[in-house]
Design a protein around this motif. Structure first.
Motif, short mmCIF file in Angstrom:
data_model
loop_
_atom_site.label_atom_id
_atom_site.label_comp_id
_atom_site.label_asym_id
_atom_site.label_seq_id
_atom_site.Cartn_x
_atom_site.Cartn_y
_atom_site.Cartn_z
N TYR A 6 0.84 -1.20 0.00
CA TYR A 6 0.00 0.00 0.00
C TYR A 6 0.88 1.24 0.00
O TYR A 6 1.83 1.34 0.77
N THR A 7 0.54 2.20 -0.88
CA THR A 7 1.26 3.47 -0.87
C THR A 7 0.35 4.66 -0.58
O THR A 7 0.82 5.75 -0.34
N ASP A 8 -0.97 4.43 -0.61
CA ASP A 8 -1.90 5.50 -0.25
C ASP A 8 -3.23 4.89 0.16
O ASP A 8 -3.55 3.78 -0.23
N PRO A 9 -4.02 5.63 0.95
CA PRO A 9 -5.27 5.05 1.48
C PRO A 9 -6.41 4.99 0.47
O PRO A 9 -7.40 4.31 0.72
N SER A 10 -6.31 5.72 -0.65
CA SER A 10 -7.43 5.75 -1.60
C SER A 10 -7.29 4.70 -2.69
O SER A 10 -8.26 4.33 -3.33
N GLY A 11 -6.07 4.24 -2.93
CA GLY A 11 -5.84 3.29 -4.02
C GLY A 11 -5.61 3.99 -5.35
O GLY A 11 -5.37 3.35 -6.37
N LEU A 12 -5.68 5.32 -5.32
CA LEU A 12 -5.53 6.10 -6.54
C LEU A 12 -4.12 5.96 -7.13
O LEU A 12 -3.93 5.95 -8.34
N PRO A 14 -1.15 4.19 -8.52
CA PRO A 14 -1.02 2.87 -9.15
C PRO A 14 0.07 2.00 -8.52
O PRO A 14 0.13 0.80 -8.79
N THR A 16 0.03 1.22 -5.48
CA THR A 16 -0.66 0.36 -4.52
C THR A 16 -1.09 -0.90 -5.26
O THR A 16 -1.93 -0.85 -6.15
N THR A 17 -0.44 -2.02 -4.92
CA THR A 17 -0.67 -3.24 -5.69
C THR A 17 -0.94 -4.43 -4.76
O THR A 17 -0.57 -4.43 -3.59
N GLY A 71 -13.50 -1.70 -7.43
CA GLY A 71 -12.62 -0.60 -7.79
C GLY A 71 -12.31 -0.72 -9.27
O GLY A 71 -12.34 -1.81 -9.81
N SER A 72 -12.02 0.40 -9.92
CA SER A 72 -11.69 0.26 -11.33
C SER A 72 -10.61 1.24 -11.74
O SER A 72 -10.43 2.29 -11.13
N ARG A 103 -13.10 6.07 -10.21
CA ARG A 103 -12.21 4.97 -9.92
C ARG A 103 -12.76 4.04 -8.85
O ARG A 103 -12.19 3.05 -8.54
N GLY A 104 -13.89 4.44 -8.28
CA GLY A 104 -14.47 3.59 -7.24
C GLY A 104 -15.20 2.40 -7.80
O GLY A 104 -15.70 1.58 -7.05
#
Lengths: 326, 103
Positions: A6-12, A14, A16-17, A71-72, A103-104
């Motif tokens: 995880y690199t951010d809480p929103s997943g925005l 990329p 975050t994998t 998520g998309s 993106r949700g």
């Protein structure tokens, strides 16, 4: 979960994998967190500034999916879903990536023009009829296939309306289930309320009538009512609606017991609200097992016995006349 | 692979680990900071998935989680992260710690 970063809480971001296996593991852990399972199963919520927000999780309410998250990205739609107690993770190629801006994984609520059109057709007489037909058809499909087996396509086919027009009236399967539930709930409410035109009778006779009317309403709605009870264990919103209905019934009975106590007709040592809760539970659970659960009783004996138990529980005596209201 | 908004499931999981809620509880109030409200227009211009917020608005933990999970609001993910861990980086570290805590 070794394949996840995880690199951010929103997943925005990329970077975050994760892997499907890790997401299934997370989904299973998330399901154990009661408020998390509950929130992801909701279809709408009300926020202080934003107002009503809608889950546009297009998977929710279909094919037994009752919660969790999609998520998309431009290329992929991903989901981690709960399906009646199991968790799965899927990825699907998006057919129209450009149209999925959010993106949700949530489809936008629609243009304001489309919403206005939908609102207009909901409020016309014809729209009202279509809605009623959908509610009646939904009830038949739910009673036939159960909540999780019922699909929106089955409901529209049963009602003989185009699939897309369902969404003019209802946001989801849960939404139409709630509409049926409210209709049935109203029948129970009418059943236990003594109509103002009712001629005055003895207290016992009035009690007996209310209980018999409740049992009649239960008999007429037993399949759907039993289903609602089952769904309420999985769906918090439906649980809340049922809880409200129960509390209303209990409060009504508690008020009656208080009135009897004030007039010296009932035992003053019992707590009205607690007694009312216990008696309503006895009545509804008896009705469930008798009229939906396969237990068997003689209708006349059942009604008379329930009334006699209520009367004894509150110490009600036969002599009583209903005192004038107010 | 990138997982986009599915990451918010872990965000919610960590928040609930640090600030547990009962099944129906609304939890503590969270206040939206002026800087967070001020970022809204530029986030909207980027096409982020957002919920409307106002500086000084108080929102319960449950409502914040609803905003995070229903319309998948990115801005609520950042607000929750700041509230819980003080910074985005600190919160991402908590997410990774939770992930590695499982076998």
């Amino acid at each position: 979960m070794t394949g996840t970063r995880y690199t951010d809480p929103s997943g925005l971001d990329p970077s975050t994998t994760s892997t499907a296996a890790d997401q299934v593991r997370l989904g299973m852990a998330a399901m154990q967190v009661a408020p998390l399972a509950a929130i992801t199963a909701e279809s709408t919520a009300v926020l202080p500034v934003a107002g009503v927000v809608r889950s546009t999780n297009t998977l929710l309410g279909q094919d037994g999916i009752v919660g969790l998250k999609t998520g998309s990205t431009q290329w992929l739609t991903r989901s981690v879903t709960i399906r009646w107690g199991s968790v799965s993770s899927t990825s699907m190629s998006s057919t129209k990536p450009a149209s999925r801006r959010t993106r949700g994984g949530w489809v936008p609520a629609g243009t304001s023009a489309a919403r206005r059109t939908a609102h207009a057709s909901r409020t016309t007489a014809k729209g009202q009829r279509t809605r009623e037909e959908l509610v009646a058809a939904a009830r038949r499909v739910f009673e036939r296939d159960g909540y999780f087996g019922a699909r929106v396509a089955d409901i529209t086919a049963e009602a003989g309306v185009a699939h897309g027009s369902f969404y003019t009236y209802f946001a989801s399967r849960q939404d139409v289930f709630v509409a049926v539930l409210r209709e049935v709930g109203e029948q129970f409410r009418v059943a236990v309320a003594v109509p103002p035109s009712e001629p005055r009778r003895g207290v016992l006779a009035a009690l007996d009538r209310a209980n018999r009317r409740y049992l009649e309403a239960y008999r007429a709605n037993s399949v759907f009512w039993a289903l609602a009870e089952q769904v309420a264990t999985m769906d918090e919103e439906i649980h809340r609606i049922r809880l409200r209905g129960r509390i209303e019934h209990v409060e009504r009975v508690a008020k009656t017991i208080r009135r009897w106590q004030e007039h010296g007709l009932a035992d003053r040592d019992i707590d009205p609200r607690t007694t009312a809760g216990a008696l309503v539970s006895m009545l509804s659970n008896f009705a469930y097992w008798w009229l939906a659960g396969g237990d068997s009783y003689d209708p006349e004996t059942a009604a008379a016995t329930l009334t006699a138990i209520w009367a004894r529980a509150v110490g009600l005596t036969e002599r009583s006349e209903v005192p004038p209201a107010g | 692979v990138p997982i986009a908004s599915v990451a918010k499931l872990m965000t919610a999981y960590v928040i609930l680990q640090d600030h547990p809620l009962s099944a129906n509880g609304s939890g503590p109030d969270i206040t939206v900071e002026p800087s967070e409200a001020a970022e809204y227009p530029s986030q909207a211009a980027d096409g982020d998935s957002l919920v409307a917020i106002a500086a000084g608005e108080t929102i319960t933990e449950r409502q914040a989680l609803e905003a995070l999970l229903l319309p998948s609001a990115d801005n609520m993910a950042w607000i929750l992260a700041r509230w819980d861990a003080g910074s985005q980086a600190a919160f991402a570290a908590r997410m990774n710690a939770a992930a590695t805590a499982w076998p």
